[in-house]
Motif scaffolding. Structure first.
Motif, short mmCIF file in Angstrom:
data_model
loop_
_atom_site.label_atom_id
_atom_site.label_comp_id
_atom_site.label_asym_id
_atom_site.label_seq_id
_atom_site.Cartn_x
_atom_site.Cartn_y
_atom_site.Cartn_z
N VAL A 1 -87.24 -51.88 67.92
CA VAL A 1 -87.13 -53.02 68.73
C VAL A 1 -87.78 -53.00 70.15
N THR A 2 -88.70 -53.88 70.34
CA THR A 2 -89.20 -53.57 71.60
C THR A 2 -88.83 -54.64 72.62
N ILE A 3 -88.86 -54.33 74.00
CA ILE A 3 -88.21 -55.27 74.89
C ILE A 3 -89.12 -54.99 76.19
N GLY A 4 -89.20 -56.47 76.57
CA GLY A 4 -90.26 -56.85 77.75
C GLY A 4 -90.30 -58.20 78.15
N ARG A 5 -91.39 -58.48 78.95
CA ARG A 5 -91.69 -59.90 79.33
C ARG A 5 -92.46 -60.63 78.41
N SER A 6 -93.44 -59.91 77.60
CA SER A 6 -94.47 -60.31 76.99
C SER A 6 -93.90 -61.07 75.77
N PRO A 7 -94.48 -62.35 75.07
CA PRO A 7 -93.89 -62.88 74.03
C PRO A 7 -93.86 -62.30 72.81
N ASP A 8 -94.73 -61.02 72.71
CA ASP A 8 -94.80 -60.36 71.37
C ASP A 8 -93.69 -59.18 71.24
N ASN A 9 -92.85 -59.33 72.13
CA ASN A 9 -91.75 -58.43 71.99
C ASN A 9 -90.66 -58.86 71.02
N THR A 10 -89.97 -57.92 70.42
CA THR A 10 -88.74 -58.37 69.67
C THR A 10 -87.50 -59.03 70.51
N ILE A 11 -87.35 -58.59 71.88
CA ILE A 11 -86.45 -59.11 72.68
C ILE A 11 -87.27 -59.47 74.04
N VAL A 12 -87.47 -60.74 74.30
CA VAL A 12 -88.16 -61.01 75.46
C VAL A 12 -87.14 -61.29 76.78
N ILE A 13 -87.33 -60.70 77.68
CA ILE A 13 -86.57 -60.81 78.89
C ILE A 13 -87.72 -61.66 79.99
N ASN A 14 -87.19 -62.84 80.37
CA ASN A 14 -88.21 -63.58 81.27
C ASN A 14 -87.60 -62.94 82.72
N ASN A 15 -88.06 -62.04 83.23
CA ASN A 15 -87.87 -61.79 84.63
C ASN A 15 -88.78 -60.87 85.34
N PRO A 16 -89.06 -61.46 86.43
CA PRO A 16 -90.64 -60.73 86.95
C PRO A 16 -90.09 -59.17 87.23
N SER A 17 -89.17 -58.59 87.31
CA SER A 17 -88.86 -57.14 87.45
C SER A 17 -89.00 -56.34 86.09
N VAL A 18 -89.35 -57.20 84.98
CA VAL A 18 -89.26 -56.52 83.72
C VAL A 18 -90.88 -56.26 83.25
N SER A 19 -91.28 -55.23 83.02
CA SER A 19 -92.73 -55.27 82.58
C SER A 19 -93.04 -55.82 81.15
N ALA A 20 -94.19 -56.07 80.92
CA ALA A 20 -94.55 -56.71 79.84
C ALA A 20 -94.22 -55.93 78.65
N ARG A 21 -94.35 -54.95 78.52
CA ARG A 21 -93.89 -53.82 77.43
C ARG A 21 -93.26 -52.56 78.02
N HIS A 22 -91.67 -53.19 78.30
CA HIS A 22 -90.86 -52.26 79.11
C HIS A 22 -90.42 -51.20 78.44
N ALA A 23 -89.71 -51.53 77.66
CA ALA A 23 -89.08 -50.31 76.69
C ALA A 23 -88.76 -50.46 75.31
N ARG A 24 -88.44 -49.62 74.54
CA ARG A 24 -88.03 -49.94 72.83
C ARG A 24 -86.74 -49.06 72.55
N LEU A 25 -86.68 -49.61 71.36
CA LEU A 25 -85.42 -48.90 70.91
C LEU A 25 -85.74 -48.65 69.31
N ASP A 26 -85.36 -47.25 69.20
CA ASP A 26 -85.75 -46.68 67.78
C ASP A 26 -84.32 -46.34 67.18
#
Length: 198
Positions: free
Chosen positions: A53-78
């Motif tokens: 599961v990828t987490i970030g601001r970019s729309p291609d992530n599994t979980i998208v967080i629309n927050n300017p403090s979040v990087s485009a590809r912020h973190a991932r869960l394995d």
């Protein structure tokens, strides 16, 4: 005597499970089921059903967080056994678990996670914050090669064309080919003739 998982099913008949398939010798497979964890970010619940599961601001992530403090590809869960391992992907504002900055760590239920300034909580899908129950193991064998049954009938509305040669049709095509060659030869002969001088 009812087990914890049976009591859970009686209390909450709709329970989401994740299957973990384990190959075994002799073409047998073993599937284990456990409760599905979820991630609650700013009041929105995300069920964690994928192994990655990828987490970030970019729309291609599994979980998208629309927050300017979040990087485009912020973190991932394995997936790591029955839980997930979180890994920060060199984000600008970092990932914190229970108030401590982390680059990679194993998550436990009720962990508080912060992606930049976005707050999240890692929870079990089971009601309350109980640990996962014992896994149930189911053994299954893959099906043998399938073949059409002996009484199988083709129900197609189109007739099946026969691949047999038809001597009459072949004779007609051969005759037409000869006539065409004679015609083309006569046309070439006419074009090659010279008219007598006048």
């Amino acid at each position: 005597m009812a087990t914890d998982s049976e009591r859970q099913m009686a209390e909450n008949p709709i329970v989401k499970l994740r299957a973990i398939t384990i190959p075994r010798p002799g073409n047998e497979f073993s599937a284990k089921y456990c409760y599905m964890p979820k991630l609650v970010i700013s009041g929105t619940t995300y069920e964690l059903v994928d192994d990655l599961v990828t987490i970030g601001r970019s729309p291609d992530n599994t979980i998208v967080i629309n927050n300017p403090s979040v990087s485009a590809r912020h973190a991932r869960l394995d997936v790591a056994g029955e839980t997930y391992r979180i890994k920060d992907l060199s984000s600008t504002n970092g990932t914190h678990v229970n108030g401590r900055p982390v680059t990679e760590t194993l998550l436990r239920f009720d962990d508080r996670i912060r992606f930049g300034a976005a707050e999240a909580r890692y929870e079990s899908d089971a009601s309350g914050s109980r640990p996962l129950p014992q896994l149930e193991e189911i053994n299954a064998r893959p099906a043998e090669l399938s073949a059409a049954p002996a009484d199988f009938v083709n129900l197609s509305p189109f007739r099946r064309q026969k691949q047999l040669s038809d001597p009459v049709r072949n004779g007609i095509f051969a005759g037409l080919a000869i006539v065409l060659l004679v015609f083309l030869g006569s046309m070439v002969a006419v074009l090659m003739m010279h008219a007598p001088p006048l």
